[in-house]
Design an enzyme around this catalytic site. Sequence first.
Site, PDB file in Angstrom:
ATOM      1  CE  LYS A   9      -4.060  -2.179   2.120  1.00 15.09           C
ATOM      2  NZ  LYS A   9      -5.067  -2.116   3.207  1.00 15.09           N
ATOM      3  CG  PHE A  57     -13.381   1.887   6.908  1.00 16.67           C
ATOM      4  CD1 PHE A  57     -12.859   1.320   5.760  1.00 16.67           C
ATOM      5  CD2 PHE A  57     -14.084   1.067   7.783  1.00 16.67           C
ATOM      6  CE1 PHE A  57     -13.029  -0.033   5.477  1.00 16.67           C
ATOM      7  CE2 PHE A  57     -14.255  -0.292   7.509  1.00 16.67           C
ATOM      8  CZ  PHE A  57     -13.729  -0.833   6.351  1.00 16.67           C
ATOM      9  NE  ARG A  85      -6.866 -12.319   4.451  1.00 16.78           N
ATOM     10  CZ  ARG A  85      -7.448 -11.119   4.512  1.00 16.78           C
ATOM     11  NH1 ARG A  85      -7.242 -10.221   3.542  1.00 16.78           N
ATOM     12  NH2 ARG A  85      -8.199 -10.791   5.520  1.00 16.78           N
ATOM     13  CB  THR A  91      -7.591  -5.618   9.593  1.00 13.12           C
ATOM     14  OG1 THR A  91      -8.109  -6.747   8.887  1.00 13.12           O
ATOM     15  CG2 THR A  91      -7.857  -4.350   8.805  1.00 13.12           C
ATOM     16  NE  ARG A 102      -2.696  -5.714   6.892  1.00 14.96           N
ATOM     17  CZ  ARG A 102      -3.861  -6.187   6.484  1.00 14.96           C
ATOM     18  NH1 ARG A 102      -4.487  -7.133   7.167  1.00 14.96           N
ATOM     19  NH2 ARG A 102      -4.428  -5.699   5.388  1.00 14.96           N
ATOM     20  CD  GLU A 126      -8.774  -8.645  -4.342  1.00 14.33           C
ATOM     21  OE1 GLU A 126      -9.682  -8.346  -3.557  1.00 14.33           O
ATOM     22  OE2 GLU A 126      -7.626  -8.999  -3.959  1.00 14.33           O
TER      23      GLU A 126
HETATM   24  P1  GDP Z   1      -8.122  -6.766   5.255  1.00 14.00           P
HETATM   25  O1  GDP Z   1      -8.714  -7.897   4.463  1.00 14.00           O
HETATM   26  O2  GDP Z   1      -7.369  -7.235   6.477  1.00 14.00           O
HETATM   27  O3  GDP Z   1      -7.298  -5.815   4.412  1.00 14.00           O
HETATM   28  O4  GDP Z   1      -9.339  -5.906   5.860  1.00 14.00           O
HETATM   29  P2  GDP Z   1     -10.760  -5.451   5.261  1.00 14.00           P
HETATM   30  O5  GDP Z   1     -11.049  -6.124   3.947  1.00 14.00           O
HETATM   31  O6  GDP Z   1     -11.752  -5.613   6.364  1.00 14.00           O
HETATM   32  O7  GDP Z   1     -10.584  -3.890   5.021  1.00 14.00           O
HETATM   33  C1  GDP Z   1      -9.948  -3.390   3.868  1.00 14.00           C
HETATM   34  C2  GDP Z   1      -9.036  -2.259   4.277  1.00 14.00           C
HETATM   35  O8  GDP Z   1      -9.828  -1.185   4.795  1.00 14.00           O
HETATM   36  C3  GDP Z   1      -8.061  -2.596   5.423  1.00 14.00           C
HETATM   37  O9  GDP Z   1      -6.916  -3.293   5.011  1.00 14.00           O
HETATM   38  C4  GDP Z   1      -7.752  -1.224   5.955  1.00 14.00           C
HETATM   39  O10 GDP Z   1      -6.801  -0.521   5.113  1.00 14.00           O
HETATM   40  C5  GDP Z   1      -9.112  -0.532   5.843  1.00 14.00           C
HETATM   41  N1  GDP Z   1      -9.914  -0.673   7.085  1.00 14.00           N
HETATM   42  C6  GDP Z   1     -10.501  -1.802   7.565  1.00 14.00           C
HETATM   43  N2  GDP Z   1     -11.176  -1.572   8.703  1.00 14.00           N
HETATM   44  C7  GDP Z   1     -11.021  -0.233   8.950  1.00 14.00           C
HETATM   45  C8  GDP Z   1     -11.496   0.628   9.987  1.00 14.00           C
HETATM   46  O11 GDP Z   1     -12.206   0.225  10.919  1.00 14.00           O
HETATM   47  N3  GDP Z   1     -11.129   1.935   9.897  1.00 14.00           N
HETATM   48  C9  GDP Z   1     -10.360   2.422   8.876  1.00 14.00           C
HETATM   49  N4  GDP Z   1     -10.033   3.728   8.869  1.00 14.00           N
HETATM   50  N5  GDP Z   1      -9.894   1.636   7.880  1.00 14.00           N
HETATM   51  C10 GDP Z   1     -10.214   0.329   7.918  1.00 14.00           C
END
Ligand code: GDP
Length: 140
Positions: A9, A57, A85, A91, A102, A126
Amino acid sequence: MEQTLAILKPDSYAAGNTGRILAHLEAEGFTIRGLRIVHLTQEQAGAFYAVHAERPFYGSLVDFMTSGPCVPVALERENGVKHLRQIMGATNPAEAAEGTIRKQFATNIENNAIHGSDSAENAQIELAFFFSSSDLIAAQ
Ligand code: GDP
């Protein structure tokens, strides 16, 4: 062998962590089949994260993903989706296990260093977002 998509990112790129994260992925047994550096438009980032369009968000996430260049990487490994993963970590880096990408490189729940596809089906969708099949290097 299973393909998956990682995106290093904009926070990783800006911090100069691209090489370190790619080295970590290779050390974990992933082969890099495709690699780009792209600066996403709002439209592209919005489409990529369309699944989150209703989340509070979403706007902030799209702004972050367009804040600078990012590095989409086409990866391949046995059990690739699940393994990526696992080594990404949670996350929220505050909840990420020791040694995960992370834990080492993310700043907060949004600026969290790396994206990884969450299923083999989504990985194919993707990968096609960033790479045409002729861009991907075949297994040797
Ligand atoms: P991932 O699969 O672990 O990347 O998580 P998700 O698919 O749930 O979310 C996609 C992306 O959105 C994450 O990697 C973060 O960059 C962002 N994100 C997820 N949850 C939050 C949140 O609660 N707040 C904010 N600001 N960003 C979030």
